[in-house]
Design an enzyme around this catalytic site. Structure first.
Site, PDB file in Angstrom:
ATOM      1  N   ARG A   1     -23.911  -1.629  -3.180  1.00  0.00           N
ATOM      2  CA  ARG A   1     -23.047  -1.478  -2.002  1.00  0.00           C
ATOM      3  C   ARG A   1     -23.786  -0.702  -0.918  1.00  0.00           C
ATOM      4  O   ARG A   1     -24.127   0.466  -1.114  1.00  0.00           O
ATOM      5  CB  ARG A   1     -21.804  -0.709  -2.445  1.00  0.00           C
ATOM      6  CG  ARG A   1     -20.799  -0.467  -1.352  1.00  0.00           C
ATOM      7  CD  ARG A   1     -19.649   0.356  -1.906  1.00  0.00           C
ATOM      8  NE  ARG A   1     -18.642   0.601  -0.911  1.00  0.00           N
ATOM      9  CZ  ARG A   1     -17.630  -0.213  -0.662  1.00  0.00           C
ATOM     10  NH1 ARG A   1     -17.490  -1.303  -1.361  1.00  0.00           N
ATOM     11  NH2 ARG A   1     -16.758   0.071   0.275  1.00  0.00           N
TER      12      ARG A   1
ATOM     13  N   ASP B   1       0.853  -1.198   0.000  1.00  0.00           N
ATOM     14  CA  ASP B   1       0.000   0.000   0.000  1.00  0.00           C
ATOM     15  C   ASP B   1       0.888   1.248   0.000  1.00  0.00           C
ATOM     16  O   ASP B   1       0.699   2.173  -0.792  1.00  0.00           O
ATOM     17  CB  ASP B   1      -0.904   0.051   1.243  1.00  0.00           C
ATOM     18  CG  ASP B   1      -1.899  -1.099   1.331  1.00  0.00           C
ATOM     19  OD1 ASP B   1      -3.104  -0.868   1.217  1.00  0.00           O
ATOM     20  OD2 ASP B   1      -1.446  -2.244   1.518  1.00  0.00           O
TER      21      ASP B   1
ATOM     22  N   ASP C   1      -6.268   5.427  -4.525  1.00  0.00           N
ATOM     23  CA  ASP C   1      -6.273   4.315  -3.573  1.00  0.00           C
ATOM     24  C   ASP C   1      -5.134   3.404  -4.016  1.00  0.00           C
ATOM     25  O   ASP C   1      -5.230   2.725  -5.042  1.00  0.00           O
ATOM     26  CB  ASP C   1      -7.620   3.570  -3.604  1.00  0.00           C
ATOM     27  CG  ASP C   1      -7.784   2.673  -2.391  1.00  0.00           C
ATOM     28  OD1 ASP C   1      -6.755   2.245  -1.839  1.00  0.00           O
ATOM     29  OD2 ASP C   1      -8.941   2.412  -2.002  1.00  0.00           O
TER      30      ASP C   1
ATOM     31  N   GLU D   1      -5.126   7.557   0.181  1.00  0.00           N
ATOM     32  CA  GLU D   1      -5.569   6.898   1.421  1.00  0.00           C
ATOM     33  C   GLU D   1      -4.504   6.889   2.528  1.00  0.00           C
ATOM     34  O   GLU D   1      -4.823   7.129   3.687  1.00  0.00           O
ATOM     35  CB  GLU D   1      -5.986   5.448   1.123  1.00  0.00           C
ATOM     36  CG  GLU D   1      -6.448   4.740   2.393  1.00  0.00           C
ATOM     37  CD  GLU D   1      -6.861   3.298   2.187  1.00  0.00           C
ATOM     38  OE1 GLU D   1      -6.845   2.814   1.039  1.00  0.00           O
ATOM     39  OE2 GLU D   1      -7.196   2.657   3.202  1.00  0.00           O
TER      40      GLU D   1
ATOM     41  N   LYS E   1     -14.669  -4.638  -9.149  1.00  0.00           N
ATOM     42  CA  LYS E   1     -16.108  -4.786  -9.461  1.00  0.00           C
ATOM     43  C   LYS E   1     -16.526  -3.782 -10.532  1.00  0.00           C
ATOM     44  O   LYS E   1     -17.272  -4.115 -11.445  1.00  0.00           O
ATOM     45  CB  LYS E   1     -16.960  -4.563  -8.196  1.00  0.00           C
ATOM     46  CG  LYS E   1     -16.807  -5.657  -7.151  1.00  0.00           C
ATOM     47  CD  LYS E   1     -17.786  -5.478  -5.991  1.00  0.00           C
ATOM     48  CE  LYS E   1     -17.335  -4.543  -4.916  1.00  0.00           C
ATOM     49  NZ  LYS E   1     -16.163  -4.947  -4.137  1.00  0.00           N
TER      50      LYS E   1
ATOM     51  N   THR F   1      -7.393  -4.154   0.269  1.00  0.00           N
ATOM     52  CA  THR F   1      -6.182  -4.712   0.909  1.00  0.00           C
ATOM     53  C   THR F   1      -6.455  -6.114   1.458  1.00  0.00           C
ATOM     54  O   THR F   1      -5.589  -6.980   1.428  1.00  0.00           O
ATOM     55  CB  THR F   1      -5.686  -3.769   2.034  1.00  0.00           C
ATOM     56  OG1 THR F   1      -5.506  -2.471   1.457  1.00  0.00           O
ATOM     57  CG2 THR F   1      -4.358  -4.217   2.607  1.00  0.00           C
TER      58      THR F   1
ATOM     59  N   HIS G   1     -18.397  -4.834   4.827  1.00  0.00           N
ATOM     60  CA  HIS G   1     -18.361  -3.651   3.962  1.00  0.00           C
ATOM     61  C   HIS G   1     -19.697  -3.339   3.305  1.00  0.00           C
ATOM     62  O   HIS G   1     -19.883  -2.262   2.758  1.00  0.00           O
ATOM     63  CB  HIS G   1     -17.299  -3.821   2.854  1.00  0.00           C
ATOM     64  CG  HIS G   1     -15.907  -3.846   3.385  1.00  0.00           C
ATOM     65  ND1 HIS G   1     -14.802  -3.988   2.575  1.00  0.00           N
ATOM     66  CD2 HIS G   1     -15.428  -3.737   4.649  1.00  0.00           C
ATOM     67  CE1 HIS G   1     -13.710  -3.967   3.314  1.00  0.00           C
ATOM     68  NE2 HIS G   1     -14.069  -3.834   4.578  1.00  0.00           N
TER      69      HIS G   1
ATOM     70  N   ILE H   1      -3.831   0.630  -2.872  1.00  0.00           N
ATOM     71  CA  ILE H   1      -4.372  -0.734  -3.005  1.00  0.00           C
ATOM     72  C   ILE H   1      -5.795  -0.654  -2.490  1.00  0.00           C
ATOM     73  O   ILE H   1      -6.027  -0.415  -1.303  1.00  0.00           O
ATOM     74  CB  ILE H   1      -3.605  -1.791  -2.186  1.00  0.00           C
ATOM     75  CG1 ILE H   1      -2.206  -2.011  -2.765  1.00  0.00           C
ATOM     76  CG2 ILE H   1      -4.378  -3.125  -2.199  1.00  0.00           C
ATOM     77  CD1 ILE H   1      -1.453  -3.176  -2.144  1.00  0.00           C
ATOM     78  N   ASP H   2      -6.740  -0.823  -3.375  1.00  0.00           N
ATOM     79  CA  ASP H   2      -8.129  -0.912  -2.948  1.00  0.00           C
ATOM     80  C   ASP H   2      -8.427  -2.398  -2.799  1.00  0.00           C
ATOM     81  O   ASP H   2      -8.147  -3.187  -3.711  1.00  0.00           O
ATOM     82  CB  ASP H   2      -9.046  -0.280  -4.003  1.00  0.00           C
ATOM     83  CG  ASP H   2     -10.495  -0.281  -3.543  1.00  0.00           C
ATOM     84  OD1 ASP H   2     -10.729  -0.062  -2.344  1.00  0.00           O
ATOM     85  OD2 ASP H   2     -11.377  -0.519  -4.385  1.00  0.00           O
TER      86      ASP H   2
ATOM     87  N   SER I   1     -12.862  -5.002  -3.931  1.00  0.00           N
ATOM     88  CA  SER I   1     -12.275  -3.785  -4.513  1.00  0.00           C
ATOM     89  C   SER I   1     -13.030  -3.230  -5.717  1.00  0.00           C
ATOM     90  O   SER I   1     -14.065  -3.740  -6.128  1.00  0.00           O
ATOM     91  CB  SER I   1     -10.813  -4.029  -4.900  1.00  0.00           C
ATOM     92  OG  SER I   1     -10.714  -4.637  -6.177  1.00  0.00           O
TER      93      SER I   1
ATOM     94  N   ASP J   1     -12.251   5.385  -2.977  1.00  0.00           N
ATOM     95  CA  ASP J   1     -12.843   4.055  -3.168  1.00  0.00           C
ATOM     96  C   ASP J   1     -13.796   4.012  -4.364  1.00  0.00           C
ATOM     97  O   ASP J   1     -14.321   2.940  -4.689  1.00  0.00           O
ATOM     98  CB  ASP J   1     -13.592   3.615  -1.906  1.00  0.00           C
ATOM     99  CG  ASP J   1     -12.648   3.063  -0.845  1.00  0.00           C
ATOM    100  OD1 ASP J   1     -11.693   2.370  -1.226  1.00  0.00           O
ATOM    101  OD2 ASP J   1     -12.857   3.350   0.346  1.00  0.00           O
TER     102      ASP J   1
HETATM  103  N1  LIG Z   1     -17.029  -0.882   7.258  1.00  0.00           N
HETATM  104  C1  LIG Z   1     -16.853  -0.617   5.979  1.00  0.00           C
HETATM  105  N2  LIG Z   1     -17.907  -0.427   5.172  1.00  0.00           N
HETATM  106  C2  LIG Z   1     -17.754  -0.174   3.873  1.00  0.00           C
HETATM  107  N3  LIG Z   1     -16.559  -0.087   3.269  1.00  0.00           N
HETATM  108  C3  LIG Z   1     -15.472  -0.268   4.022  1.00  0.00           C
HETATM  109  C4  LIG Z   1     -15.555  -0.541   5.405  1.00  0.00           C
HETATM  110  N4  LIG Z   1     -14.314  -0.653   5.885  1.00  0.00           N
HETATM  111  C5  LIG Z   1     -13.488  -0.459   4.849  1.00  0.00           C
HETATM  112  N5  LIG Z   1     -14.201  -0.223   3.736  1.00  0.00           N
HETATM  113  C6  LIG Z   1     -13.722   0.112   2.407  1.00  0.00           C
HETATM  114  O1  LIG Z   1     -13.960  -0.920   1.484  1.00  0.00           O
HETATM  115  C7  LIG Z   1     -12.858  -0.970   0.619  1.00  0.00           C
HETATM  116  C8  LIG Z   1     -12.764  -2.328  -0.010  1.00  0.00           C
HETATM  117  O2  LIG Z   1     -13.698  -2.350  -1.020  1.00  0.00           O
HETATM  118  P1  LIG Z   1     -14.851  -3.403  -1.099  1.00  0.00           P
HETATM  119  O3  LIG Z   1     -15.778  -3.238   0.032  1.00  0.00           O
HETATM  120  O4  LIG Z   1     -15.422  -3.239  -2.457  1.00  0.00           O
HETATM  121  O5  LIG Z   1     -14.033  -4.736  -1.004  1.00  0.00           O
HETATM  122  S1  LIG Z   1     -14.432  -6.100  -0.374  1.00  0.00           S
HETATM  123  O6  LIG Z   1     -15.121  -6.844  -1.429  1.00  0.00           O
HETATM  124  O7  LIG Z   1     -15.289  -5.976   0.776  1.00  0.00           O
HETATM  125  O8  LIG Z   1     -13.154  -6.695  -0.029  1.00  0.00           O
HETATM  126  C9  LIG Z   1     -11.712  -0.672   1.504  1.00  0.00           C
HETATM  127  O9  LIG Z   1     -10.699  -0.134   0.733  1.00  0.00           O
HETATM  128  P2  LIG Z   1      -9.166  -0.411   1.145  1.00  0.00           P
HETATM  129  O10 LIG Z   1      -8.965   0.110   2.550  1.00  0.00           O
HETATM  130  O11 LIG Z   1      -8.480   0.427   0.128  1.00  0.00           O
HETATM  131  O12 LIG Z   1      -8.936  -1.865   1.005  1.00  0.00           O
HETATM  132  C10 LIG Z   1     -12.257   0.342   2.465  1.00  0.00           C
HETATM  133  O13 LIG Z   1     -12.025   1.669   2.082  1.00  0.00           O
HETATM  134 MG   LIG Z   2     -10.155   1.322  -0.839  1.00  0.00          MG
HETATM  135 MG   LIG Z   3      -6.577   1.113   0.032  1.00  0.00          MG
HETATM  136 MG   LIG Z   4      -7.314   0.638   3.536  1.00  0.00          MG
END
Ligand SMILES: Nc1ncnc2c1ncn2[C@@H]1O[C@H](COP(=O)(O)OS(=O)(=O)O)[C@@H](OP(=O)(O)O)[C@H]1O
Ligand SMILES: [Mg+2]
Ligand SMILES: [Mg+2]
Ligand SMILES: [Mg+2]
Length: 404
Positions: free
Chosen positions: A329, A101, A189, A126, A315, A194, A288, A191-192, A312, A341
């Site tokens: 979502r 990241d 982002d 991020e 999608k 992670t 999420h 790494i979206d 991520s 995101d």
């Molecule tokens: N509680 C909660 N609710 C909603 N979203 C959240 C939550 N926590 C984190 N995140 C964000 O979700 C990013 C990951 O994307 P996705 O939700 O599409 O991925 S996943 O399918 O659930 O893995 C993830 O991105 P990254 O942190 O870049 O991985 C977060 O920004």
């Molecule tokens: Mg993200």
């Molecule tokens: Mg990220």
């Molecule tokens: Mg993150």
């Protein structure tokens, strides 16, 4: 740490309990990327080749963004291939962050600033260097600096002098901009997904550019996404080649090429008008997005196919080329969506003919700083299906509220 590692481990042995179709999709997006791509396999010939478009107004920015994301993807792939326990840390909000990241953010930030000199370089990203500046993170920082330097050197097109640890921290901290509705702001982002990255599943390097509060270009590098479209749920070979680069510039469509540099092809969202025939994407992580709500909506729409859960903004990329028709979502109450995101994913889908809105039917507003200020959730589909989807979403939200 224990939670992170056990999540990663569980992810590795996870087999989806639902139907065979879902299993195939899950297999396709989840397991295929873990297998070595076979370089002797040739790509499908491009559907439409891209004409050099000298009239586009963000051409230079787009070319630089593509280069930056491709290099960052190279760094991430290297780390994912040999993920060491020490590469993973927990942020103050308990979410995971890895050397990849940080390294990805440093590479993208460095390339944008160096190749697009501007007095007003602004990046909303991020990660920040706070934890890396702590005494105990010295070794981690040195490893990140080494990764960044190796990645920049691997480009080979120019002489880049080695970055110091301090240069890397500075590049990471360039991402502290607040964004807003005036001028240009890059949105990153590094790494979206992670958690997907740690499981060996889908993740994306997502970079967008805002101009006067609107997303004008977006690049999504998805190193583990199979190049062949999965529309029609055909069975996929384990030898499927992975690594997609989606890119879009306002008014000019969305294109996809392989991360190792094939000819780009124009992509379009699915033209499915009948909700029953649609398939839908949602977050892999139940934390999420409310899976029970999406299943209620899917039932209302008589969608037959089970959800396709992938991590991520991959999608958005998959939807832009018609792999599925709908993305829903619905974060748990109180969660605030961040612009990084969704910015790149949003333009990748809209330029491919799709619509992205919140649950009230409003377009996403990227002009309000680091957060999206939106109503309840995010829904994405093609233009024909959006009114039907929106109606089902609003009815379901009402029913859910009245049942509480
Ligand atoms: N509680 C909660 N609710 C909603 N979203 C959240 C939550 N926590 C984190 N995140 C964000 O979700 C990013 C990951 O994307 P996705 O939700 O599409 O991925 S996943 O399918 O659930 O893995 C993830 O991105 P990254 O942190 O870049 O991985 C977060 O920004
Ligand atoms: Mg993200
Ligand atoms: Mg990220
Ligand atoms: Mg993150």
């Amino acid at each position: 740490m224990a939670i992170i590692l056990s999540t990663a481990l569980l992810g590795c042995i996870y087999v989806h309990p639902l139907t065979r179709i879902l299993y195939l999709d899950h297999y396709y997006y989840t397991y295929a990327p873990k297998l070595k791509s076979i370089s002797s396999l040739s790509l499908k010939p491009p559907r439409n080749s891209v004409r050099a478009a000298s009239i586009m107004s963000y051409d230079k920015e787009l070319a630089t963004a593509k280069k930056a994301c491709s290099l960052a993807a190279r760094l991430c792939q290297k780390v994912q291939r040999a993920l060491l326990q020490s590469d993973v840390q927990s942020k103050s909000d308990k979410s995971p962050v890895t050397v990849a990241d940080y390294g990805s953010q440093a590479v993208v930030s460095f390339i944008l600033e160096k190749e697009l000199p501007s007095r007003s370089f602004s990046l909303v990203a991020e990660e920040d260097s706070g934890d890396l500046r702590k005494e105990e993170s010295q070794e981690t920082l040195q490893r990140i600096t080494k990764l960044v330097n190796e990645t920049l050197a691997s480009d080979g097109t120019e002489n880049v002098s080695l970055l110091s640890d301090e240069d890397v921290l500075t590049a990471i901290d360039s991402g502290k901009s607040e964004g807003g509705s005036f001028g240009q702001h890059w949105v990153l982002d590094p790494i979206d997904g992670t958690k997907g990255f740690l499981r060996g599943d889908q993740y994306a390097i997502a970079l967008g550019l805002l101009d006067e509060g609107k997303v004008v270009l977006g690049v999504l590098a998805c190193p583990n996404l199979p190049l062949q479209t999965s529309a029609g749920h055909v069975q996929h070979n384990v030898q499927d080649k992975v690594g997609c680069l989606f890119f879009a510039q306002v008014g000019t469509g969305t294109y996809m090429q392989s991360l190792d540099g094939s000819q780009p092809t124009k992509v379009d969202v699915s033209s499915t008008e009948n909700a029953e025939d649609a398939s839908f994407f949602e977050s892999f992580e139940a934390a999420h997005s409310l899976h029970d709500l999406t299943s209620m909506i899917a039932k209302k729409l008589s969608i037959k196919a089970p959800p396709v859960r992938i991590d991520s903004q991959a999608k958005y990329g998959a939807l832009s080329r018609g792999d599925g028709t709908i993305y829903m979502r619905f974060p748990h109450r109180g969660y605030r969506e961040k612009i990084w995101d969704h910015a790149a994913g949003c333009i990748v889908v809209t330029e491919a003919g799709g619509v992205v809105s919140d649950a009230a039917g409003n377009p996403l507003d990227f002009s309000r700083g680091r957060y999206l200020d939106l109503d309840t959730g995010i829904i994405v589909t093609n233009q024909k299906l959006m009114p039907t989807l929106l109606k089902a979403v609003q009815e379901s939200l009402k029913e859910k509220a009245s049942s509480l």
